[in-house]
Design a protein around this motif. Structure first.
Motif, PDB file in Angstrom:
ATOM      1  N   GLN A 128       0.820  -1.203   0.000  1.00 20.97           N
ATOM      2  CA  GLN A 128       0.000   0.000   0.000  1.00 20.97           C
ATOM      3  C   GLN A 128       0.858   1.259   0.000  1.00 20.97           C
ATOM      4  O   GLN A 128       0.536   2.238  -0.683  1.00 20.97           O
ATOM      5  CB  GLN A 128      -0.919  -0.010   1.227  1.00 20.97           C
ATOM      6  N   GLN A 153       0.854   4.177  -2.961  1.00 17.20           N
ATOM      7  CA  GLN A 153       0.605   5.580  -2.683  1.00 17.20           C
ATOM      8  C   GLN A 153       1.691   6.483  -3.253  1.00 17.20           C
ATOM      9  O   GLN A 153       1.434   7.656  -3.543  1.00 17.20           O
ATOM     10  CB  GLN A 153       0.484   5.799  -1.175  1.00 17.20           C
ATOM     11  N   TYR A 184      -4.932   2.165 -13.395  1.00 15.67           N
ATOM     12  CA  TYR A 184      -5.626   1.298 -12.436  1.00 15.67           C
ATOM     13  C   TYR A 184      -5.091   1.452 -11.005  1.00 15.67           C
ATOM     14  O   TYR A 184      -5.138   0.493 -10.220  1.00 15.67           O
ATOM     15  CB  TYR A 184      -5.544  -0.170 -12.861  1.00 15.67           C
ATOM     16  N   LYS A 185      -4.595   2.618 -10.685  1.00 11.92           N
ATOM     17  CA  LYS A 185      -4.068   2.810  -9.333  1.00 11.92           C
ATOM     18  C   LYS A 185      -5.186   2.760  -8.300  1.00 11.92           C
ATOM     19  O   LYS A 185      -5.066   2.091  -7.257  1.00 11.92           O
ATOM     20  CB  LYS A 185      -3.325   4.144  -9.256  1.00 11.92           C
ATOM     21  N   GLU A 186      -6.293   3.458  -8.553  1.00 12.45           N
ATOM     22  CA  GLU A 186      -7.389   3.498  -7.594  1.00 12.45           C
ATOM     23  C   GLU A 186      -8.030   2.129  -7.441  1.00 12.45           C
ATOM     24  O   GLU A 186      -8.401   1.721  -6.327  1.00 12.45           O
ATOM     25  CB  GLU A 186      -8.433   4.529  -8.045  1.00 12.45           C
ATOM     26  N   GLU A 187      -8.171   1.378  -8.536  1.00  5.94           N
ATOM     27  CA  GLU A 187      -8.774   0.049  -8.457  1.00  5.94           C
ATOM     28  C   GLU A 187      -7.905  -0.904  -7.645  1.00  5.94           C
ATOM     29  O   GLU A 187      -8.429  -1.721  -6.870  1.00  5.94           O
ATOM     30  CB  GLU A 187      -9.009  -0.515  -9.855  1.00  5.94           C
ATOM     31  N   MET A 221      -5.716  -0.057  -5.271  1.00 11.24           N
ATOM     32  CA  MET A 221      -5.711   0.347  -3.863  1.00 11.24           C
ATOM     33  C   MET A 221      -7.020   0.021  -3.166  1.00 11.24           C
ATOM     34  O   MET A 221      -7.060  -0.141  -1.936  1.00 11.24           O
ATOM     35  CB  MET A 221      -5.421   1.840  -3.757  1.00 11.24           C
ATOM     36  N   SER A 222      -8.119  -0.087  -3.929  1.00 14.96           N
ATOM     37  CA  SER A 222      -9.407  -0.416  -3.320  1.00 14.96           C
ATOM     38  C   SER A 222      -9.588  -1.910  -3.078  1.00 14.96           C
ATOM     39  O   SER A 222     -10.572  -2.318  -2.473  1.00 14.96           O
ATOM     40  CB  SER A 222     -10.541   0.096  -4.217  1.00 14.96           C
ATOM     41  N   MET A 223      -8.659  -2.734  -3.520  1.00 22.91           N
ATOM     42  CA  MET A 223      -8.757  -4.170  -3.312  1.00 22.91           C
ATOM     43  C   MET A 223      -8.511  -4.528  -1.858  1.00 22.91           C
ATOM     44  O   MET A 223      -7.934  -3.743  -1.088  1.00 22.91           O
ATOM     45  CB  MET A 223      -7.757  -4.914  -4.205  1.00 22.91           C
ATOM     46  N   ASN A 224      -8.947  -5.721  -1.488  1.00 23.98           N
ATOM     47  CA  ASN A 224      -8.682  -6.232  -0.148  1.00 23.98           C
ATOM     48  C   ASN A 224      -7.179  -6.432   0.037  1.00 23.98           C
ATOM     49  O   ASN A 224      -6.493  -6.920  -0.862  1.00 23.98           O
ATOM     50  CB  ASN A 224      -9.423  -7.546   0.074  1.00 23.98           C
TER      51      ASN A 224
END
Length: 223
Positions: A128, A132, A140-143, A145-148
């Motif tokens: 993580q 950042q 696909y940075k936001e996708e 980072m939103s993963m488990n």
């Protein structure tokens, strides 16, 4: 008795080609990659503004495109081209000593990747932190980072594990090439002739053919 190294020895690699051919292809491929990196670094030295990345884009205080860092990376690329060229020449001309530097580089690279995998297992939050630090326009940075966090760690470990398995296979190919070339350089087959009372060690065939006869053959006499 067979040593563990000889038990795993094979003279063929992927695509059913010989280990010498595989080592030559691998050395040429590494040389091409490092030559491309070297051209990019030389272009960055000649035109720093074109390849300059600001610290705001990186999100940290370290400037990767500093002149000193580029010079160090250029020296490493030149050294890698030399090592890969030595391995290619050694495999082609069957000189085992020329393959050793490239084999040592492979071991060092495998150890670094293993340490990366261990650090991911011990400190999973580093993924993580790394995400950042990536630029905001990274695909696909936001996708990601939103993963488990657990799933992300497993995916990264599977990816690194695949890379380690592939690198281990390449190390085995180069090692088999080294063993093959070493065996061809000292191809002295020891032949033992055993009787009831004595055991005689016969010399290799090539050596026995080069040794002159102690006594000349008898003269030819016509009947």
């Amino acid at each position: 008795m067979i040593s563990p190294w000889d038990r795993w020895y094979s003279s063929s690699c992927c695509l059913c080609c010989h280990v010498r051919t595989g080592t030559i292809i691998l050395g040429v491929w590494y040389m091409i990659i490092n030559a491309v990196v070297l051209l990019i670094l030389l272009s960055a030295l000649s035109d720093p503004d074109q390849y300059h990345i600001t610290t705001a884009e990186l999100g940290n205080e370290f400037d990767f495109m500093d002149d000193a860092n580029i010079c160090i990376a250029t020296a490493i690329s030149l050294l890698m081209i030399l090592i890969c060229g030595m391995a290619t020449y050694g495999a082609y001309k069957q000189h085992a000593a020329w393959i050793i530097p490239f084999f040592c580089y492979q071991i060092f690279d495998f150890a670094l990747n293993t340490l990366v995998a261990i650090s991911v297992v011990v400190y999973p939050t580093t993924i993580q932190d790394y995400l950042q630090q990536l630029p905001g326009n990274f695909p696909y940075k936001e996708e990601i980072m939103s993963m488990n966090a657990t799933c992300l760690v497993l995916i990264v470990l599977m990816f690194i594990g695949g890379i380690l398995a592939f690198k281990a296979y390449l190390i085995a190919c180069v090692w088999n090439c080294y063993q093959y070339v070493s065996g061809r350089g000292s191809a002295d087959v020891l032949v033992y002739v055993t009787t009831n009372d004595t055991t005689i060690l016969l010399p290799p065939y090539d050596e026995s053919m080069t040794v002159p006869a102690k006594y000349p053959p008898p003269p030819y006499v016509s009947a």
